[in-house]
Design a protein around this motif. Structure first.
Motif, PDB file in Angstrom:
ATOM      1  N   GLN A 134       0.847  -1.195   0.000  1.00 45.73           N
ATOM      2  CA  GLN A 134       0.000   0.000   0.000  1.00 45.73           C
ATOM      3  C   GLN A 134       0.882   1.244   0.000  1.00 45.73           C
ATOM      4  N   LEU A 135       0.581   2.180  -0.900  1.00 44.78           N
ATOM      5  CA  LEU A 135       1.342   3.425  -0.958  1.00 44.78           C
ATOM      6  C   LEU A 135       1.202   4.196   0.350  1.00 44.78           C
ATOM      7  N   CYS A 136       2.358   4.604   0.888  1.00 41.78           N
ATOM      8  CA  CYS A 136       2.364   5.337   2.156  1.00 41.78           C
ATOM      9  C   CYS A 136       3.136   6.646   2.094  1.00 41.78           C
ATOM     10  N   GLY A 137       3.775   6.925   0.952  1.00 40.78           N
ATOM     11  CA  GLY A 137       4.517   8.171   0.885  1.00 40.78           C
ATOM     12  C   GLY A 137       5.421   8.268  -0.322  1.00 40.78           C
ATOM     13  N   TRP A 138       6.267   9.277  -0.296  1.00 42.07           N
ATOM     14  CA  TRP A 138       7.160   9.621  -1.409  1.00 42.07           C
ATOM     15  C   TRP A 138       8.404  10.269  -0.843  1.00 42.07           C
ATOM     16  N   GLU A 139       9.553  10.044  -1.501  1.00 35.14           N
ATOM     17  CA  GLU A 139      10.756  10.737  -1.069  1.00 35.14           C
ATOM     18  C   GLU A 139      11.686  11.021  -2.233  1.00 35.14           C
ATOM     19  N   ASN A 140      12.411  12.110  -2.117  1.00 35.13           N
ATOM     20  CA  ASN A 140      13.421  12.503  -3.083  1.00 35.13           C
ATOM     21  C   ASN A 140      14.774  12.335  -2.410  1.00 35.13           C
ATOM     22  N   CYS A 141      15.583  11.422  -2.954  1.00 34.22           N
ATOM     23  CA  CYS A 141      16.853  11.096  -2.312  1.00 34.22           C
ATOM     24  C   CYS A 141      17.917  12.165  -2.519  1.00 34.22           C
ATOM     25  N   ILE A 142      17.687  13.080  -3.448  1.00 33.27           N
ATOM     26  CA  ILE A 142      18.655  14.150  -3.703  1.00 33.27           C
ATOM     27  C   ILE A 142      18.385  15.345  -2.797  1.00 33.27           C
ATOM     28  N   THR A 143      17.117  15.762  -2.743  1.00 32.79           N
ATOM     29  CA  THR A 143      16.766  16.927  -1.926  1.00 32.79           C
ATOM     30  C   THR A 143      16.387  16.540  -0.505  1.00 32.79           C
ATOM     31  N   HIS A 144      16.183  15.229  -0.282  1.00 33.30           N
ATOM     32  CA  HIS A 144      15.776  14.691   1.021  1.00 33.30           C
ATOM     33  C   HIS A 144      14.368  15.132   1.417  1.00 33.30           C
ATOM     34  N   GLU A 145      13.599  15.586   0.436  1.00 31.60           N
ATOM     35  CA  GLU A 145      12.185  15.861   0.687  1.00 31.60           C
ATOM     36  C   GLU A 145      11.441  14.541   0.854  1.00 31.60           C
ATOM     37  N   HIS A 146      10.412  14.565   1.666  1.00 34.35           N
ATOM     38  CA  HIS A 146       9.587  13.368   1.803  1.00 34.35           C
ATOM     39  C   HIS A 146       8.183  13.752   2.262  1.00 34.35           C
ATOM     40  N   ILE A 147       7.229  12.922   1.875  1.00 41.95           N
ATOM     41  CA  ILE A 147       5.838  13.087   2.285  1.00 41.95           C
ATOM     42  C   ILE A 147       5.333  11.720   2.736  1.00 41.95           C
ATOM     43  N   PHE A 148       4.745  11.667   3.911  1.00 39.91           N
ATOM     44  CA  PHE A 148       4.151  10.429   4.395  1.00 39.91           C
ATOM     45  C   PHE A 148       2.637  10.567   4.397  1.00 39.91           C
ATOM     46  N   SER A 149       1.975   9.661   3.678  1.00 43.92           N
ATOM     47  CA  SER A 149       0.522   9.721   3.553  1.00 43.92           C
ATOM     48  C   SER A 149      -0.182   9.078   4.728  1.00 43.92           C
ATOM     49  N   ARG A 150       0.475   8.079   5.306  1.00 46.22           N
ATOM     50  CA  ARG A 150      -0.144   7.325   6.399  1.00 46.22           C
ATOM     51  C   ARG A 150       0.808   7.285   7.598  1.00 46.22           C
ATOM     52  N   PRO A 151       0.266   7.184   8.799  1.00 52.60           N
ATOM     53  CA  PRO A 151       1.110   7.144  10.002  1.00 52.60           C
ATOM     54  C   PRO A 151       1.807   5.798  10.153  1.00 52.60           C
ATOM     55  N   LYS A 152       2.871   5.586   9.400  1.00 49.49           N
ATOM     56  CA  LYS A 152       3.625   4.342   9.435  1.00 49.49           C
ATOM     57  C   LYS A 152       5.034   4.603   9.947  1.00 49.49           C
ATOM     58  N   ASP A 153       5.631   3.595  10.533  1.00 54.72           N
ATOM     59  CA  ASP A 153       7.038   3.666  10.897  1.00 54.72           C
ATOM     60  C   ASP A 153       7.843   3.656   9.606  1.00 54.72           C
ATOM     61  N   CYS A 154       8.550   4.769   9.317  1.00 53.84           N
ATOM     62  CA  CYS A 154       9.257   4.882   8.048  1.00 53.84           C
ATOM     63  C   CYS A 154      10.311   3.800   7.877  1.00 53.84           C
ATOM     64  N   ARG A 155      10.761   3.195   8.983  1.00 58.31           N
ATOM     65  CA  ARG A 155      11.751   2.124   8.889  1.00 58.31           C
ATOM     66  C   ARG A 155      11.157   0.849   8.296  1.00 58.31           C
ATOM     67  N   CYS A 156       9.832   0.755   8.304  1.00 59.38           N
ATOM     68  CA  CYS A 156       9.161  -0.440   7.789  1.00 59.38           C
ATOM     69  C   CYS A 156       8.732  -0.284   6.330  1.00 59.38           C
ATOM     70  N   LEU A 157       8.966   0.892   5.771  1.00 63.62           N
ATOM     71  CA  LEU A 157       8.560   1.138   4.394  1.00 63.62           C
ATOM     72  C   LEU A 157       9.691   0.788   3.434  1.00 63.62           C
ATOM     73  N   HIS A 158       9.336   0.341   2.229  1.00 61.48           N
ATOM     74  CA  HIS A 158      10.354   0.026   1.236  1.00 61.48           C
ATOM     75  C   HIS A 158      10.187   0.904   0.005  1.00 61.48           C
ATOM     76  N   GLN A 159      11.303   1.211  -0.616  1.00 61.08           N
ATOM     77  CA  GLN A 159      11.334   2.092  -1.781  1.00 61.08           C
ATOM     78  C   GLN A 159      11.040   1.320  -3.053  1.00 61.08           C
ATOM     79  N   GLN A 160      10.226   1.910  -3.924  1.00 58.92           N
ATOM     80  CA  GLN A 160       9.963   1.354  -5.242  1.00 58.92           C
ATOM     81  C   GLN A 160       9.946   2.499  -6.257  1.00 58.92           C
ATOM     82  N   ALA A 161      10.484   2.224  -7.436  1.00 59.23           N
ATOM     83  CA  ALA A 161      10.496   3.228  -8.498  1.00 59.23           C
ATOM     84  C   ALA A 161       9.274   3.041  -9.388  1.00 59.23           C
ATOM     85  N   PHE A 162       8.576   4.127  -9.647  1.00 62.22           N
ATOM     86  CA  PHE A 162       7.387   4.079 -10.498  1.00 62.22           C
ATOM     87  C   PHE A 162       7.786   3.835 -11.944  1.00 62.22           C
ATOM     88  N   SER A 163       7.018   3.008 -12.646  1.00 58.77           N
ATOM     89  CA  SER A 163       7.389   2.565 -13.992  1.00 58.77           C
ATOM     90  C   SER A 163       6.533   3.143 -15.110  1.00 58.77           C
TER      91      SER A 163
END
Length: 253
Positions: free
Chosen positions: A155-184
């Motif tokens: 389930q999508l829970c957020g977004w992050e930019n690894c260059i600017t270090h910006e991030h948005i979390f959509s749901r109250p999740k422990d960010c350590r439990c989230l995994h990164q995926q690249a949109f295709s």
């Protein structure tokens, strides 16, 4: 493979193709050719292979060239045009502008014209329906600068930019439990999505997904083991040609 029935699709082809300059100084990105076939034809043929019968294409940059191309070629599917010549609507705005085309209760595809892949669209469609998702996004584990963040249930829970270090979390999740995926650049949407859009004008479809993920099911379809390439970069065109020669893409046979 059982083809899909009465399924519609949208091809995003309105972009300026800035990464493909100087070729796109005189032509739209959608008509750039790889091995003698335009990117637009690759996209149409793949959708048709999986049973898509009606396609709408949004146009802006050298829009008349794409319109003429569609008029002079018979691909065996119904093709409509969403004309953004006067104003480029970005991905989310482009989808919303084409709303009336999707007069159906069935989920539909939205694909970027510069993506060539071996992703099984029928399997992706089945996955979308099984999870009763508002949207299903094709994603993979690959290196990029911007990632979508998913939980263990995909389930999508957020977004992050690894260059600017910006991030948005959509749901109250422990960010350590989230995994990164690249949109295709391939997605399946429920028609109900139009009832959920509050944005207006030109806006990003990814920003919209991140907002909707607060309350809606935005699901990941992981295709990491599939062939996938983004043709929208000038420095990859030679690599694309070599890669395609090594692939046996079923929709091209």
């Amino acid at each position: 493979m059982k083809p899909l029935s009465d399924v519609k699709a949208m091809i995003f082809a309105a972009g300026l193709g800035s990464r493909l300059k100087p070729m796109t100084a005189t032509m739209p990105k959608a008509l750039v050719e790889i091995q003698g076939m335009s990117l637009l034809e690759y996209a149409i043929r793949k959708l048709k292979f999986y049973g898509v019968s009606d396609i709408i294409i949004n146009v802006h940059h050298f829009s008349e060239q794409i319109i003429d191309f569609v008029r002079t070629h018979d691909f065996g599917v119904n093709i409509s045009i969403s004309d953004e010549s006067e104003q480029l609507m970005n991905t989310g705005g482009g989808l919303l502008k084409a709303r009336d085309f999707f007069d159906t209760a069935k989920p539909f595809f939205v694909v970027n014209v510069d993506i060539i892949s071996s992703i099984d669209l029928a399997q992706m469609y089945e996955n979308h329906c099984a999870h009763n998702a508002l949207a299903t996004l094709a994603v993979s584990k690959r290196e990029t600068s911007r990632y979508l963040l998913f939980d263990e249930e995909q389930q999508l829970c957020g977004w992050e930019n690894c260059i600017t270090h910006e991030h948005i979390f959509s749901r109250p999740k422990d960010c350590r439990c989230l995994h990164q995926q690249a949109f295709s650049g391939i997605q399946i949407l429920s028609p109900h999505i139009f009832d959920c859009i509050t944005e207006q004008g030109a806006f990003s479809i990814i920003d919209m997904y991140v907002r909707l993920a607060q309350t809606q099911t935005i699901h990941a379809f992981d295709h990491t083991n599939d062939f996938w390439i983004d043709v929208g970069k000038f420095d990859t065109l030679r690599e694309v040609t070599q890669s395609l020669k090594a692939q046996k893409l079923d929709f091209l046979e």
